[in-house]
Structure formats: C-alpha cells, structure tokens
Write a protein that holds these residues in place. Sequence first.
Motif, PDB file in Angstrom:
ATOM      1  N   UNK A  71       0.780  -1.111   0.092  1.00 46.28           N
ATOM      2  CA  UNK A  71       0.210   0.183  -0.006  1.00 46.28           C
ATOM      3  C   UNK A  71       1.056   1.209  -0.046  1.00 46.28           C
ATOM      4  N   UNK A  72       0.265   2.217  -0.467  1.00 46.90           N
ATOM      5  CA  UNK A  72       0.877   3.646  -0.424  1.00 46.90           C
ATOM      6  C   UNK A  72      -0.093   4.714   0.009  1.00 46.90           C
ATOM      7  N   UNK A  73       0.441   5.927   0.198  1.00 48.27           N
ATOM      8  CA  UNK A  73      -0.221   6.958   0.554  1.00 48.27           C
ATOM      9  C   UNK A  73       0.649   8.211   0.111  1.00 48.27           C
ATOM     10  N   UNK A  74       0.001   9.218  -0.605  1.00 48.51           N
ATOM     11  CA  UNK A  74       0.471  10.327  -1.062  1.00 48.51           C
ATOM     12  C   UNK A  74      -0.286  11.471  -0.699  1.00 48.51           C
ATOM     13  N   UNK A  75       0.458  12.702  -0.778  1.00 40.77           N
ATOM     14  CA  UNK A  75      -0.276  13.765  -0.259  1.00 40.77           C
ATOM     15  C   UNK A  75      -0.099  15.037  -1.241  1.00 40.77           C
TER      16      UNK A  75
ATOM     17  N   UNK B 189       7.644  21.413   4.297  1.00 39.60           N
ATOM     18  CA  UNK B 189       9.149  20.976   4.199  1.00 39.60           C
ATOM     19  C   UNK B 189       9.389  19.456   4.581  1.00 39.60           C
ATOM     20  N   UNK B 190       8.550  18.956   5.430  1.00 41.82           N
ATOM     21  CA  UNK B 190       8.555  17.640   5.337  1.00 41.82           C
ATOM     22  C   UNK B 190       7.187  16.912   5.966  1.00 41.82           C
ATOM     23  N   UNK B 191       6.910  15.627   5.744  1.00 41.28           N
ATOM     24  CA  UNK B 191       5.725  15.008   6.170  1.00 41.28           C
ATOM     25  C   UNK B 191       6.073  13.838   6.915  1.00 41.28           C
ATOM     26  N   UNK B 192       5.524  13.498   7.945  1.00 43.07           N
ATOM     27  CA  UNK B 192       5.833  12.293   8.839  1.00 43.07           C
ATOM     28  C   UNK B 192       4.593  11.397   8.997  1.00 43.07           C
ATOM     29  N   UNK B 193       4.764   9.972   8.697  1.00 42.97           N
ATOM     30  CA  UNK B 193       3.604   9.214   9.002  1.00 42.97           C
ATOM     31  C   UNK B 193       3.859   8.553  10.231  1.00 42.97           C
TER      32      UNK B 193
ATOM     33  N   UNK C 155       5.500  13.894  -3.785  1.00 44.15           N
ATOM     34  CA  UNK C 155       4.160  13.948  -3.236  1.00 44.15           C
ATOM     35  C   UNK C 155       4.276  13.289  -1.719  1.00 44.15           C
ATOM     36  N   UNK C 156       5.506  13.143  -1.136  1.00 43.55           N
ATOM     37  CA  UNK C 156       5.399  12.609   0.333  1.00 43.55           C
ATOM     38  C   UNK C 156       5.097  11.184   0.410  1.00 43.55           C
ATOM     39  N   UNK C 157       5.327  10.353  -0.667  1.00 45.70           N
ATOM     40  CA  UNK C 157       4.698   9.131  -0.751  1.00 45.70           C
ATOM     41  C   UNK C 157       5.193   8.014   0.152  1.00 45.70           C
ATOM     42  N   UNK C 158       4.294   7.620   1.122  1.00 42.74           N
ATOM     43  CA  UNK C 158       4.759   6.479   1.942  1.00 42.74           C
ATOM     44  C   UNK C 158       4.193   5.206   1.689  1.00 42.74           C
ATOM     45  N   UNK C 159       5.127   4.204   1.328  1.00 44.60           N
ATOM     46  CA  UNK C 159       4.924   2.864   0.818  1.00 44.60           C
ATOM     47  C   UNK C 159       5.344   1.807   1.652  1.00 44.60           C
ATOM     48  N   UNK C 160       4.407   0.856   2.008  1.00 36.96           N
ATOM     49  CA  UNK C 160       4.830  -0.081   2.788  1.00 36.96           C
ATOM     50  C   UNK C 160       3.976  -1.416   2.349  1.00 36.96           C
TER      51      UNK C 160
END
Length: 226
Positions: A31-35, A51-55, A72-77
């Motif tokens: 899965x991934x989440x982008x902003x 400046x930065x995005x923390x999940x 887009x600060x994509x968090x993928x796991x």
Amino acid sequence: MIVERKVRLVTDQNILPERPQQVEGFPMRKWSVSLYILDENGEPHPADCFQRVTYNLHPSFENPVQTYTKPPFTCENEGWGEFEMSIDCYTTEKSKQSIPHDLNFQSNHYENEHTVTFKNPSQALQQILRETGPLPSDEDRVKRKGASGPKKPNQKYDYEKIADGLGKLKEDDLLHVIQLINDNRTEDMYIKTDVESGEFSIDLYSMSDSLTKMLWDHLSKKGMIS
C-alpha cells in the motif's frame, strides 16, 4: 493572516499473492499514501508548502515513524492489517499540523480530503500558497485599491530575497525593522499585529517603493542580501 487550503490523501493498495500470509485469512498487501494540495478548482498540486511529512504508523511496524521530504511525500509499505495513522505536516522545523488517516482495504484506490490552516505564513510560504489560490491580503488590497496582485518579477527589488533576509535577522534588529515599517506605513500596506502571541506579519508586495528601498538598503548593509 489565516490561510486555509485543502489537502488530498491518495491511497493505493493491492494484494501480493506471491507473499505468504502472516495471519491466516489476511493476505499480504502493498500500500501507499501520497499527499497533494488542492487549488480553488480542486485540482491537485505538489504540496511544496510543507518542508517534510511524517507518517506515524501502527507500532507493530519495524519502522513506525517514517519521514519524507519531497512531494508527493509518498509513504509505501507492506502489511496485512488496517489501522488508523496520523500524518504530521511540517511548514517549519517546529510548526506542524496533524491529519488523521484511515488505512483500509475496502478499495484498491481511494481519496480523502482535509482542510489545513496556515497561521501568519512567511513571505516565502505566502508565495507558494499563492500558486493554489489568493491570500486574504490579496483580497484586502483589491477591495481597498483595486490591486491585481503582487508586483511583477521585473520590479527593481527581489521580494523573496527581502523575505529571506528578514528571516535571518536577530531579534533586536528585527524589532528595529518593525519600527521602521510602522514609521513608514501607508494606507495601502497590509500589516497584521497579534500582540498576545507576539506575531507581526506584513505583505511585502504592499509596501511603498521608498520603504522597500529602506529595507533593501538595511538588509544589504547587514550582509543579509547581495
């Protein structure tokens, strides 16, 4: 000055059939989440305002706190379970606002929107926010004088350099600059002072040419701009 914008969280997920199940009945998924930040028409843009995005993921993850610095600060796991996370969006090193996000597997692709607020943004941040819509100061200038927006780039002074230079000043010198601005303020200038929080904000583009020259000369003398 209070500026509101909407952000869109885009989630994509799919089953990994080749991966063995860690928990029976719950297939492994990627899965991934982008902003993204939205403009007035609801169109997505890179969220350069952060400046930065923390999940902050579920504590069962090996690395539950994951930070990204480029849109887009994509968090993928990968994982098998749904959970509620919080997403911290930083406009400065210490200034942040948190967004809740429900990671679920009901759809392979889904989007959520949230409203974020920027309080007294810096001149540099104001310029970035203008890319997705007008600011309150822009509207005020239009009402007062029929102004059409910020000065054009071919003006004599570089307002971004002035904004950066002001940000480098020490407290005593900054107080001197605020006094200089107040002593030379005009009816067309947008200035907001919050005494309780000790905050002072000004739209540099609303300054007179003479005041702009004073600030430029002062910052040049201090070595803050060249």
